[in-house]
Design a protein around this motif. Structure first.
Motif, mmCIF file in Angstrom:
data_model
loop_
_atom_site.group_PDB
_atom_site.id
_atom_site.type_symbol
_atom_site.label_atom_id
_atom_site.label_comp_id
_atom_site.label_asym_id
_atom_site.label_seq_id
_atom_site.Cartn_x
_atom_site.Cartn_y
_atom_site.Cartn_z
ATOM 1 N N CYS B 24 0.957 -1.159 -0.062
ATOM 2 C CA CYS B 24 0.122 -0.126 0.137
ATOM 3 C C CYS B 24 0.717 1.475 0.055
ATOM 4 O O CYS B 24 2.047 1.327 0.631
ATOM 5 C CB CYS B 24 -0.837 -0.019 1.218
ATOM 6 N N MET B 26 -0.967 4.339 0.459
ATOM 7 C CA MET B 26 -1.788 5.480 0.950
ATOM 8 C C MET B 26 -1.225 6.333 2.105
ATOM 9 O O MET B 26 -1.840 7.357 2.194
ATOM 10 C CB MET B 26 -3.173 5.044 1.177
ATOM 11 N N CYS B 27 -0.143 5.586 2.593
ATOM 12 C CA CYS B 27 0.755 6.428 3.546
ATOM 13 C C CYS B 27 2.055 5.473 3.698
ATOM 14 O O CYS B 27 2.143 4.656 3.061
ATOM 15 C CB CYS B 27 0.056 6.462 4.801
ATOM 16 N N CYS B 29 2.982 3.638 6.151
ATOM 17 C CA CYS B 29 3.125 2.521 6.810
ATOM 18 C C CYS B 29 3.572 1.528 6.181
ATOM 19 O O CYS B 29 3.938 0.457 6.543
ATOM 20 C CB CYS B 29 1.697 2.409 7.545
ATOM 21 N N ARG B 30 2.964 1.404 4.793
ATOM 22 C CA ARG B 30 3.446 0.137 3.957
ATOM 23 C C ARG B 30 2.896 -1.110 4.205
ATOM 24 O O ARG B 30 3.657 -2.015 4.336
ATOM 25 C CB ARG B 30 4.940 0.363 3.706
ATOM 26 N N CYS B 31 1.806 -1.173 4.449
ATOM 27 C CA CYS B 31 1.086 -2.525 4.742
ATOM 28 C C CYS B 31 0.936 -3.265 3.387
ATOM 29 O O CYS B 31 0.976 -2.779 2.194
ATOM 30 C CB CYS B 31 -0.480 -2.099 5.077
ATOM 31 N N LEU B 58 -6.634 -3.143 7.026
ATOM 32 C CA LEU B 58 -6.365 -2.108 6.390
ATOM 33 C C LEU B 58 -7.085 -0.771 6.935
ATOM 34 O O LEU B 58 -7.968 -1.163 7.458
ATOM 35 C CB LEU B 58 -6.562 -2.186 4.756
ATOM 36 N N CYS B 59 -6.420 0.413 6.900
ATOM 37 C CA CYS B 59 -7.205 1.417 7.507
ATOM 38 C C CYS B 59 -8.112 2.106 6.370
ATOM 39 O O CYS B 59 -8.259 1.687 5.275
ATOM 40 C CB CYS B 59 -5.968 2.315 8.026
ATOM 41 N N LYS B 61 -7.635 4.847 4.697
ATOM 42 C CA LYS B 61 -7.024 5.375 3.566
ATOM 43 C C LYS B 61 -6.861 3.857 2.520
ATOM 44 O O LYS B 61 -6.836 3.976 1.544
ATOM 45 C CB LYS B 61 -5.846 5.768 3.761
ATOM 46 N N GLY B 62 -6.083 3.183 3.076
ATOM 47 C CA GLY B 62 -5.597 1.815 2.462
ATOM 48 C C GLY B 62 -6.746 1.093 1.831
ATOM 49 O O GLY B 62 -6.704 0.665 0.585
ATOM 50 N N SER B 190 0.893 3.209 11.476
ATOM 51 C CA SER B 190 -0.542 3.558 11.720
ATOM 52 C C SER B 190 -1.131 2.167 12.125
ATOM 53 O O SER B 190 -1.737 2.248 12.958
ATOM 54 C CB SER B 190 -0.866 4.157 10.545
ATOM 55 N N ASN B 191 -1.167 1.204 11.075
ATOM 56 C CA ASN B 191 -1.904 -0.022 11.479
ATOM 57 C C ASN B 191 -1.241 -0.742 12.637
ATOM 58 O O ASN B 191 -1.936 -1.223 13.554
ATOM 59 C CB ASN B 191 -2.025 -0.829 10.344
HETATM 60 S S1 SF4 Z 1 -1.708 2.385 7.145
HETATM 61 FE FE1 SF4 Z 1 -3.488 2.582 5.736
HETATM 62 S S2 SF4 Z 1 -2.775 3.903 4.197
HETATM 63 FE FE2 SF4 Z 1 -0.843 3.438 5.389
HETATM 64 S S3 SF4 Z 1 0.015 1.801 4.438
HETATM 65 FE FE3 SF4 Z 1 -1.444 0.908 5.919
HETATM 66 S S4 SF4 Z 1 -3.384 0.519 4.945
HETATM 67 FE FE4 SF4 Z 1 -1.910 1.786 3.568
#
Ligand code: SF4
Ligand SMILES: Nc1nc2c(c(=O)[nH]1)N[C@H]1C(S)=C(S)[C@@H](COP(=O)(O)OP(=O)(O)OC[C@H]3O[C@@H](n4cnc5c(=O)[nH]c(N)nc54)[C@H](O)[C@@H]3O)O[C@H]1N2
Ligand SMILES: Nc1nc2c(c(=O)[nH]1)N[C@H]1C(S)=C(S)[C@@H](COP(=O)(O)OP(=O)(O)OC[C@H]3O[C@@H](n4cnc5c(=O)[nH]c(N)nc54)[C@H](O)[C@@H]3O)O[C@H]1N2
Ligand code: SF4
Ligand code: SF4
Ligand code: SF4
Ligand code: SF4
Ligand SMILES: [Mo]
Lengths: 247, 936, 291
Positions: B24, B26-27, B29-31, B58-59, B61-62, B190-191
Motif C-alpha cells: 500500500c 496510501m501512507c 506505513c506500507r501495509c 487496512l485503515c 486510506k488503504g 499507523s496500522n
Molecule cells: S496504514 Fe493504511 S494507508 Fe498506510 S499503508 Fe497501511 S493500509 Fe495503507
C-alpha cells in the motif's frame, strides 16, 4: 415478503467495541469498496469532485463527546453505525413491494433490488439511519452483512467475514451468531455488558455495542505513593551505595 | 409473492479474476495489500493476511486506494510551463523533450558547480536510491523531508539509544501492560499501533494518552493527560525527579547497559564534561568488584554507579544531582504543564508500579556482550511511543531525549514488555555515517549527504563558518540536523543565502501548499523575479503523480505513476518494514499498465543519470549499468552481497541478507506476496544492543559487517562537545550570537526550556497554542482527490476549548479570526470539550487551493477548508538585535510547527469563505466526472 | 423530515380527491349526466393526480407494480390497493350516473367507505412510524380524515357542512400541533439512548460521520426554526379555517367566492402539510444533531 419471520435459524450480526474503535474509517471505506463491486448496484457518488458531493455509504463512523456525570474530563467516543439487522425490523414491514425482507436462515435483513421502487419508506421507518437510497440507481441500499462474503466458497474460509470486520485494524468489530449463547460474540456481549441502541424503539437489534471501559481512573484509584529514599544528592548517594550492594 | 425463504441470491459469487499482492502507498506505513483485478482492471483492495506490518487489516486510506488509483487528478503527460509560474498553464510535451530540458539544465551546472542543484525529495520511500543519485550527481544539496517532519524524534533516539520510535521500534504488544503515548495522532506506524492497542485492550492492558487533544488514540486511552503544548519535557523530567526521589530506577540495567556508570571529567578546561577515557579511547567506569577504573565494555566489568574517580563523578550521580533539584518537583512544574502535582505524582507512581511490581521474566537463555550468560530475560511491561507532539517543538530534541532517558531509567528498552527496536536498529550513533559536502565539479560528492555529527569537526561549514549546504544543515544554528532542513531550502535559495542556486528539483512534496511553514510567503518566493525580470529561482523541476498545488509552480513536470503501476523498493538500506521479531522488506510492482503517458520517477532518475553518465550509474566502459529502477533494485550492491533487497539473494535465491544478486529476485518477491521476512532467533529477540546472538545474526544478514555493541547514552557526549566549543574551546568556534543558545540548549543531559515562540512573542496577547492533527483517514493533501475520503473530511473547523467557546460566546456556524505574529486567518469554529483549555486545533492539510486536485473551484476544501500554515513561519519574529532565528529546534533544525501561539477573536460578520483566499490555478487535468458508480 | 413537494402534493390533493369521492358516494351533490361528469372528473383528477405525484417520489419507478403486493403488512401497499379498488368501485358508480342516469347507491356507499379507508391508509403510512414521534399519534388519522372530508365538503358545495368541518379541522390541527410538540420528549429517546452512552454522562455530537451530505440528512434531518414554524402555524390557521369560515359566514354565496374560499383553504392545507413534514423530527436526527 415483508412479513417478518417468527424466528430465524441464526441471528448473524456485528458486535462493535466502543472502547477500542479508534475512528480510522477503515470499515467505512472497506464496506464501500466491497459493496460497490459486489451485491447489487454499485454504491454511487454524485458530484464526487464537486462542491457538494453525496455518496452512498452503508457504514459511517460518528464521533461523540460525553461529559461524565462524575465530573471527570470529557470523553470522546468513535461510533460506527450500520444496519443492526433488527429482529423486529420496522423497515421490513413497511415495505410495499416485498423488496425488504429478513432472511429466515440467518436473520440478515436485505433489499431485493429487483423489487425495490425506491420509495424510501423503509429508511423512514429505521430509527438508526441505516438505509440510504442510492441517488444514481434509485434503489434502497443497506448493509448486507456481506452476505456475499460470509458463505462465499470463492474466498478462503478465514476471510468469510464481513469486509468491515476483516479490515478493522483495532479489532473493534466482531461478527457471529448472536442467537447462539455459546458463540464468541454472545460471550463477549455477556462479559462486557453489550447493549442495544434505542431499545425504546422496540426494534430488538441483533447488533450489539460494547461500552467504553471506565476512563480516567488513575486519580480516582491512585497507585501507592512513591516513598522517598532521598531528598538531595548526598542522601541519594548513600542510598545508591546500599542499593547497589543489594543487587 | 416470493416468500423470503424462496428468494434466491447468489451468496457465492466469484470475486475477481486474479489477486496481485503488493504494498500500500496510501501512507508511509506500507501495509501489504491484495489487489483484486477484474478484466485486467483494479476492482478491490484488501489487506494481505500474511504481511508482517498489517496482518490483513487496512485503515480507511488503504481501503480506499482504488479511488486514488482512479483519481481524475492523475497527471497525464510531461508538462512544460507556458504561463507565468503559479498560473497552472502548461503544455503537454513528450518524454524525450522533457528529459532533454532537464538534462539541459542539470548537465551544465554539474560541470561547473554541482551545488547549484538542490534536489529535495518529500515523502520519498526510495531515499537510499534518491540519495545515491544525488551523491553521484555531486550536489551537497539533497535531503528528504525529515527535517521538517520529525528529526527531533529520530536524532533524539539515535543519540540516546541507537534507535527511535517512529518506524524504528515498537512496544512488545503481546506483553506490555501500560502503553504511554506522547503526542501522537496517527504516525507512520499507523496500522501496527491500531492492532497493538486492540491487542493490549484484549489482554487487559492500559493505554495512557498524553496529549492536549482527546481524539483518536487519545480517545480510546484509559487515562488522558491533557497537557499544555510544549511542556512534555518538564512533565517527563518531573517524573524522573520522582523516580530518583524514590529510587525507582533499574540500577542493574543502568550499570550494565548504559553510560550511567561512565566517569565524567569535572575539572575545568577543554575536557570538562567529557568522559574520562583509557589510552584506547574507551570511556572508563569503576568496576564494582575490583574498585578499579576499567574500560566500560571489558568482560567482567560491571560499573559502580556510586563510585567516583579523582573526584569525578559518574553520569548517574550527575543526573541525581540535576533531577533531584526542586525545579523539577511536581509542585514546581504542574501549573506550567496544565496538570496538578498530584496527577504527576500518580503518573510517576504508576510507571514505577508497572515497571517494577509487574516485572515479567522469560525463561530464555542468552549471552551478553561481555560473555556473561543469563538464564532469564527480565521484562518491564511499560512501553512508550511518541511522535510529532513532542518533536515538532523547538525544545523537541531535548524532550525526546528526556523521554528516552525515562524509558532507560525504568529499564524498559529492549526488554520483554517494553519498547523494542526493529532491524536494522539498534544501531549506535557511531555506526551511522557523518554528513558530507565535498563538492568537485563533474564528480560525485565525497560521501553521503546526511549523517550524525559527533562534534564540531563534523559540521558542514567553511573556514568562515559559512554553510556548505543550501538549507544550512549541520551549521552552528542546527548542528545535528541529521535529516537536512527541507523547510529552509526555498527561502534560502530565494535569499541567495548562503548562495544562489540554478535548479530546484523537487519530488513528492507539496511545498507550495501544506508542506511549507508559511504558504503565502513560499508562493511569493517561488514566483519572485529579479531586476532582469527572471525568476529568482531560475529553474524548478517537480515530480508529482497528481495535480497538486505545487505543480503550478514548476517549469517542468515529470509525471509519476500511481502506486499500483510501478516498482518500488522498501529497503533495509533506508526505512524498511521490519518488526521487532524480524527483518523484512518489500516491493511494489506494476500490477497494471498506466493508461497515461507517465513514468515512474525512479525510472526517470535512472534515465537522467544515464544521459548524464553519472558515475554511480555508469560502468568502466561508459555504459549504463541499469536499464531502469527494477534493474537497479535487483542488481545494485551497496556493499558486496548487500543490495536494496535482502530476501531471495544469491544466484538461486536461497540466501537472506547477504548474497550475490539474483536475476529472479523481484519475481521471488512477487511470488512471496511482495515481501520478504527473516526471523530473529529466539535468544536474540531482546537486549539486542548487548545480545551476542542478535549481533551475530545482524552481521550474518548484512545489517552491519561487525558486531556493534554499545551502551545507551543517558549522557550525550557529542552535545557536550558543542557546548565546549561555545565555551571557547577548540578550533571550530560558533558565532558569538549563538554561544549562549548553544550552551543552554545543547546540554548533554536532558533539559527543558521554553519553546522559542513563547519567549519571542507576547504570550499575554497570543495566549493560546494552535495545533494541527492528522486525520486518520487522510494522508496530507492527497486525501482530498479521493472521492470517498473527501466526503468524510471535506472541510475542517478550528476546534476551540469550552473555556474560549463560552467566554467569547461562540455558537455553531460562527467564524473566528485566528492571528499569530505572522498573519491571520478567518475560519469556521467548533467546540471540542476534550481539549486542553489553552489549546485550539484543526485537522491538517484539509484546506485546498482552488483549481488543484481536479476539484471544483467551489469545493468545500477550498471555500471552508483552511490551512494553519498561513500563521506559521520558518523564521521566528525578529529579536531585539534584529536577528531572526529559524523557527526550528536549535539542535536538529526540526521545524517547530507546534510552537505556534495565536489569539482568537469572533469574526463578525462572518466571511463568505474562509480567509485568506488565493486565486484559482488552472487545472492541468480538467475536472472530475459528475457521477461515479464504478462496478468492474 | 424533508418537506418534499411530491409528498405534500400527494397527501393533500389525493386526500381532497378521496374526500370529494366520499361525498359523491353518499350522493352529495346528487348530480347526473354532464354535471356529474364534472364533479367526478374533479374527484378523479385530484385523487389520481395525487397518486401520480407520489410516484415522482420513487427512485425506481419501473418496479412500481410490486407496490400492490404487500397489503398484508404494508400500509403503503394497502393504500395503493385501496386507492385502486376505490377508484374502480367509483368507476361503476360514476359510469352509472354519468352515462345512464343511474344511481347505484350500494357502489356509492361502499365506495365512500373505501375512500375513507384509503385516506386512513395514507395517514397510517405516517402514523405507523415510531421513528417520527410527531406522526406516531392517534390524532393524525383523525386529522387526515377530517381534512379530506372537510375539503370534500367544500368541493361538493356544502358551505355550512364545510364551514363546520373546517372549524373542526382547525381546532384538531392545533390540538395535533400542541400534542406533537412534546412527542419526541415522551418517547424517552435522546442522544443517550441513541448511542447507549447516556449512562456515562451527557452525550453531544463532536464530529459528524461525513462532512458531506447524505440521503439521511437530506431526507430526515430537516430542521425548521421554532419562530418560523409558529408563524406558519398561524398563517395555516388563518388560511385553513379562519378566513374561509369568515368568508362563508359574511359574504354572499357566489361561484367566485366559493372558488376563492377553496383556493384559500387549499393554500392552508398545503401549509399545514408542509409543516406536517418539516416539523416532524425523526429520531435518527439524534445521531446527527449537535447540542
Ligand atoms: S496504514 Fe493504511 S494507508 Fe498506510 S499503508 Fe497501511 S493500509 Fe495503507
Ligand atoms: N492518516 C495519516 N497518517 C499519517 C500522516 C497523515 O498525513 N495522515 N502523516 C505521516 C507523517 S508525514 C507524519 S510526520 C506522522 C506524524 O504523526 P503524528 O505525530 O501522530 O502527527 P500529528 O497528527 O501532527 O500529531 C501530533 C499530535 O501531537 C499532539 N501534540 C501537539 N503538541 C503537543 C505537545 O506539546 N505535547 C503533546 N503531548 N502532544 C502534542 C497533537 O495534539 C497531535 O495529537 O504521521 C504519518 N502518518
Ligand atoms: N500545519 C502543518 N503543516 C504541516 C505539518 C503539520 O503537522 N502541520 N506536517 C508537516 C509534515 S511532518 C510533513 S511530512 C509534510 C507533508 O506534506 P507534503 O510533503 O506536502 O505531503 P503531501 O501533501 O502528501 O505532498 C506530497 C506530494 O506528493 C504527491 N504524491 C503522492 N503520491 C505520489 C507518487 O506516487 N509519486 C509522486 N511523484 N508524487 C506523489 C502528492 O500529490 C503531493 O503533491 O507536511 C508538513 N506540514
Ligand atoms: S437497523 Fe434499520 S434498516 Fe436495519 S434492520 Fe433495523 S430498522 Fe431495518
Ligand atoms: S425503498 Fe425499496 S425496500 Fe424500501 S420500502 Fe421502498 S420498496 Fe421497500
Ligand atoms: S457487514 Fe458488510 S455491508 Fe455491512 S457494514 Fe460491514 S462491510 Fe458493510
Ligand atoms: S475500522 Fe475499526 S477502528 Fe476503524 S473506524 Fe471502523 S470500527 Fe473503528
Ligand atoms: Mo511528516
Amino acid at each position: 415478503m415483508t412479513k417478518l419471520p417468527q424466528e430465524t435459524r441464526k441471528k448473524l450480526g456485528l458486535v462493535i467495541d466502543l472502547d477500542t474503535c479508534v475512528g480510522c474509517h477503515g470499515c467505512v471505506t472497506a464496506c464501500k469498496g466491497w459493496n460497490t463491486q459486489n451485491y447489487g448496484a454499485p454504491l454511487s457518488d454524485i458530484d464526487p469532485y464537486g462542491a457538494d458531493p453525496e455518496g452512498t455509504f452503508l457504514n459511517r463512523v460518528f464521533n461523540y463527546e460525553i461529559a461524565p456525570k462524575d465530573g471527570g474530563p470529557s470523553q470522546t467516543v468513535h461510533f460506527p453505525k450500520s444496519c443492526l439487522h433488527c429482529e423486529d425490523a420496522p423497515c421490513v414491514t413497511v415495505c410495499p413491494t416485498g423488496a425488504s425482507y429478513k432472511r429466515v436462515e440467518d436473520g440478515i435483513v436485505l433489499v431485493n433490488e429487483d423489487r425495490c421502487i425506491g420509495c424510501g419508506l423503509c429508511a423512514w421507518a429505521c430509527p438508526y439511519g441505516a438505509r440510504e437510497l442510492d441517488r444514481d440507481a434509485g434503489i434502497m441500499k443497506k448493509c448486507t452483512l456481506c452476505v456475499d462474503r460470509i458463505y462465499n466458497d470463492n474466498i478462503p474460509e478465514v476471510d468469510r467475514v464481513p469486509a468491515c470486520v476483516r479490515t478493522c485494524p483495532a479489532g473493534a468489530r466482531h461478527f457471529g451468531d448472536l442467537g447462539d449463547p455459546d458463540s464468541d460474540v454472545s460471550k463477549l456481549v455477556a462479559e462486557r455488558g453489550g447493549f442495544d441502541l434505542m431499545p425504546e424503539q422496540g426494534t430488538r437489534p441483533v447488533n450489539k455495542y460494547l461500552p467504553p471501559r471506565p476512563k480516567d481512573t488513575l486519580d480516582k484509584t491512585p497507585p501507592k505513593a512513591l516513598e522517598t529514599v532521598a531528598e538531595e544528592p548526598t542522601g541519594f548517594l548513600g542510598w545508591l551505595d546500599k542499593a547497589l550492594e543489594r543487587l | 409473492m416470493t416468500r423470503p425463504e424462496n428468494i434466491q441470491i447468489e451468496t457465492s459469487p466469484p470475486i475477481s479474476d486474479e489477486i496481485r499482492k503488493t504494498t500500500c502507498y496510501m501512507c508511509a506505513c506500507r501495509c501489504g495489500i491484495n489487489v483484486h483485478l477484474k478484466n485486467g482492471q483494479v476492482a478491490y483492495i484488501e489487506g494481505n493476511r500474511d504481511h508482517p506490518v498489517n496482518k490483513g487489516v487496512l485503515c480507511g486510506k488503504g481501503s480506499s486506494g482504488i479511488m486514488q488509483h482512479y483519481a481524475p487528478s492523475r497527471l497525464r503527460a510531461p508538462l512544460k510551463r507556458v504561463g507565468p509560474r503559479g498560473s497552472g498553464e502548461f503544455e503537454e510535451i513528450s518524454w524525450d523533450e522533457a528529459l532533454d530540458i532537464a538534462v539541459s539544465w542539470l548537465e551544465p551546472i554539474r560541470e561547473s558547480d554541482p551545488k547549484k542543484l538542490a534536489f529535495f525529495t518529500g515523502r520519498d520511500q526510495s531515499q537510499s536510491f534518491t540519495a545515491f543519485w544525488g551523491q553521484s550527481y555531486g550536489t551537497p544539496n539533497h535531503a528528504a523531508h525529515g527535517g521538517f517532519c520529525s528529526v527531533n524524534m529520530a536524532a533524539g533516539g539515535i543519540y540516546t539509544m541507537g534507535g527511535a520510535f517512529w518506524e524504528f521500534g515498537q512496544p512488545d504488544w503481546d506483553r506490555t501492560k501500560l502503553f504511554v503515548l506522547f503526542g501522537v495522532a496517527e504516525d507512520h506506524d499507523s496500522n501496527p499501533i491500531k492492532i497493538g492497542i486492540g491487542k493490549m485492550k484484549g489482554h487487559g492492558g492500559k493505554v495512557m494518552g498524553i496529549n492536549p487533544i482527546r481524539s483518536g488514540y487519545n480517545a480510546v486511552a484509559d487515562d488522558w493527560v491533557g497537557i499544555t503544548p510544549g511542556t512534555d519535557g518538564l512533565l517527563i523530567l518531573s517524573i524522573v525527579h520522582e523516580l530518583f526521589r524514590s529510587g525507582k530506577v533499574d540500577l542493574d540495567y543502568l550499570r550494565r547497559y548504559t553510560n550511567a556508570g561512565f566517569i565524567v571529567n569535572e575539572a575545568e578546561g577543554p575536557q570538562k564534561g567529557l568522559f574520562i577515557r583509557d589510552k584506547d579511547g574507551k570511556p572508563l567506569v569503576i568496576d564494582q568488584n575490583t574498585g578499579k577504573a576499567d574500560a566500560f565494555d571489558k568482560p567482567g566489568v560491571i560499573a559502580n554507579l556510586a563510585a567516583s574517580h579523582d573526584g569525578n563523578r559518574t553520569v548517574f550521580q550527575l543526573m541525581a544531582a540535576k533531577y533531584l533539584s526542586a525545579e523539577y518537583a511536581p509542585e514546581a512544574v504542574a501549573e506550567r504543564c496544565g496538570l496538578t502535582a498530584q496527577r504527576i505524582r500518580n503518573i510517576a507512581a504508576e510507571f514505577a508500579r508497572v515497571a517494577f511490581e509487574e516485572e515479567i521474566s522469560l525463561d530464555v537463555e542468552w549471552t551478553d556482550w561481555k560473555g556473561e550468560k543469563h538464564d532469564k530475560m527480565i521484562g518491564r511491561p511499560i512501553s512508550f511511543h511518541a511522535m510529532r507532539g513532542i518533536s515538532a517543538h523547538s525544545n523537541g530534541f531535548q524532550t525526546a531525549r528526556a523521554l528516552h532517558v525515562l524509558q532507560i531509567l525504568l529499564g524498559s528498552v529492549e526488554v520483554p514488555g517494553g519498547f523494542r527496536f526493529k532491524p536494522p536498529y539498534p544501531k549506535p550513533v557511531e555506526a551511522h555515517p557523518r554528513p558530507h559536502a565535498g563538492v568537485t565539479p563533474g564528480k560525485p560528492l565525497d560521501g553521503p549527504h546526511l549523517g550524525y555529527p559527533l562534534g564540531p569537526e563534523h559540521l558542514l561549514i567553511d573556514d568562515e563558518g559559512k554553510a556548505k549546504r543550501i538549507d544550512k544543515a549541520f551549521t552552528w544554528e542546527n548542528p545535528f540536523s541529521a535529516h537536512g532542513m527541507m523547510h529552509m531550502v526555498i527561502s534560502n535559495a530565494h535569499a541567495g543565502d548562503p548562495y544562489k542556486i540554478d535548479t530546484l528539483f523537487l519530488y513528492m512534496a507539496n511545498m507550495a501548499w501544506n508542506s511549507s511553514m508559511n504558504t503565502g510567503d513560499v508562493i511569493r518566493m517561488l514566483t519572485d523575479k529579479d531586476e532582469n525580470g527572471d525568476y529568482v529561482i531560475p529553474h524548478i523541476i517537480y515530480s508529482d503523480a497528481y495535480s497538486s498545488e505545487t505543480v503550478a509552480y514548476a517549469d517542468l513536470i515529470l509525471p509519476d505513476t500511481t502506486y499500483l503501476e510501478r516498482y518500488d523498493c522498501i529497503s533495509l538500506l533506508d526505512r524498511p518494514i521490519c518488526e521487532a521479531e524480524a527483518a523484512a522488506d518489500s516491493i511494489r510492482w506494476p500490477l497494471v499498465e498506466p493508461d497515461r503517458d507517465v513514468r515512474p520517477f525512479q525510472n526517470v532518475l535512472v534515465e537522467l543519470a544515464n544521459r548524464m553518465k553519472l558515475p554511480g550509474f555508469t560502468d568502466e566502459d561508459g555504459n549504463a549499468k541499469w536499464a531502469d529502477y527494477a534493474d537497479y533494485i535487483q542488481n545494485h550492491e551497496r556493499r558486496p552481497g548487500v543490495g536494496p533487497l535482502s530476501g531471495f539473494r544469491g544466484k538461486d535465491g536461497s540466501k537472506s541478507g547477504r548474497g550475490e544478486a539474483n536475476p529472479n529476485q523481484i519475481q521471488a518477491y512477487i511470488d512471496n506476496g511482495g515481501f520478504w521476512i527473516g526471523h530473529i532467533p529466539e535468544e536474540a529477540q531482546f537486549y539486542k544492543p548487548w545480545n551476542k546472538a542478535y549481533q551475530d545474526w545482524a552481521v550474518e544478514i548484512g545489517l552491519y559487517d561487525s558486531p556493534q555493541f554499545y551502551a545507551f547514552n543517558l549522557y550525550v557526549e557529542p552535545l557536550r562537545k558543542m557546548q565546549l566549543a561555545a565555551e571557547g574551546h577548540g578550533e571550530t568556534q560558533p558565532p558569538d550570537n549563538l554561544r549562549e543558545r548553544i550552551k543552554r540548549t545543547m546540554d548533554p543531559l536532558p533539559i527543558w526550556y521554553e519553546p522559542f515562540e513563547d519567549s519571542n512573542v507576547d504570550v499575554s496577547e497570543f495566549n493560546v497554542h494552535a495545533l494541527t492533527q492528522r486525520p486518520m483517514q487522510m494522508y496530507h493533501s492527497w486525501g482530498s482527490q479521493n472521492a470517498w475520503l473527501r466526503q468524510i473530511t471535506g472541510k475542517n473547523a478550528m476546534y476551540l476549548p469550552k473555556k474560549i467557546w463560552e467566554k467569547q460566546g461562540f455558537e455553531e456556524g460562527d467564524y473566528a479570526r485566528i492571528s499569530s505574529v505572522h498573519g491571520s486567518i478567518v475560519v469556521p469554529v467548533a467546540l471540542h470539550e476534550g481539549l486542553n483549555d489553552q489549546t485550539i486545533w484543526t485537522w491538517n492539510a484539509i484546506g485546498k487551493r482552488k483549481g488543484a486536485w481536479a476539484l471544483d473551484e467551489k469545493a468545500t476544501e477550498a471555500t471552508e477548508g483552511f490551512l494553519l500554515n498561513h500563521l506559521i513561519h520558518e523564521l521566528q519574529p525578529p529579536k531585539g538585535d534584529g536577528m531572526r532565528w529559524s523557527n526550528s529546534d536549535p539542535v536538529t533544525g526540526q521545524a517547530a510547527w507546534f510552537d505556534l501561539r495565536v489569539k482568537v477573536e469572533k469574526a463578525v460578520p462572518k466571511p463568505s469563505e474562509a480567509q485568506p483566499v488565493f486565486p484559482p490555478i488552472k487545472s492541468p487535468v480538467g475536472k472530475g466526472p459528475k457521477v461515479v458508480a464504478r462496478k468492474i | 423530515m424533508h418537506p418534499a413537494p411530491s409528498v405534500i402534493i400527494f397527501t393533500s390533493i389525493s386526500g381532497l380527491g378521496f374526500g370529494l369521492l366520499m361525498w359523491l358516494g353518499l350522493g352529495i351533490p346528487d348530480f347526473y349526466g354532464v354535471a356529474s361528469f364534472g364533479v367526478f372528473f374533479m374527484a378523479y383528477a385530484l385523487s389520481v393526480g395525487g397518486l401520480l405525484s407520489s410516484v415522482f417520489h420513487l427512485g425506481n419507478k419501473k418496479n412500481a407494480i410490486y407496490a400492490f403486493s404487500q397489503w398484508q403488512t404494508s400500509w403503503l401497499s394497502r393504500e395503493g390497493v385501496l386507492a385502486v379498488i376505490t377508484l374502480l368501485v367509483f368507476a361503476v358508480y360514476a359510469i352509472g350516473r354519468i352515462f345512464f342516469a343511474l344511481n347505484l347507491p350500494v357502489f356509492g356507499y361502499v365506495g365512500a367507505a373505501l375512500a375513507l379507508l384509503t385516506v386512513f391508509s395514507t395517514s397510517m403510512i405516517y402514523t405507523q412510524l415510531k421513528t417520527v414521534p410527531r406522526w406516531n399519534m392517534a390524532i393524525n388519522p383523525v386529522l387526515f380524515l377530517t381534512y379530506a372530508i372537510a375539503g370534500g365538503a367544500l368541493l361538493s358545495m356544502q358551505p355550512t357542512v364545510a364551514g363546520v368541518l373546517i372549524l373542526l379541522v382547525t381546532v384538531l390541527q392545533w390540538a395535533g400541533w400542541i400534542m406533537g410538540d412534546k412527542r419526541l420528549l415522551d418517547t424517552g429517546s435522546d442522544k443517550g439512548t441513541a448511542t447507549g452512552l447516556g449512562a456515562v454522562g451527557k452525550v453531544r455530537m463532536f464530529e459528524t460521520a461525513h462532512t458531506a451530505r447524505n440521503y439521511i440528512l437530506d431526507e430526515m434531518v430537516y430542521h425548521v426554526g421554532r419562530k418560523h414554524s409558529q408563524k406558519l402555524r398561524i398563517i395555516a390557521t388563518l388560511l385553513i379555517g379562519v378566513i374561509p369560515v369568515a368568508m362563508l359566514l359574511l359574504l354572499p354565496a357566489s361561484m367566485p367566492m366559493a372558488i376563492a374560499v377553496l383556493v384559500i383553504h387549499l393554500a392552508g392545507v398545503f401549509t399545514s402539510r408542509w409543516l406536517f413534514f418539516a416539523e416532524a423530527e425523526h429520531v435518527v436526527s439524534l445521531y446527527y444533531s449537535r447540542g
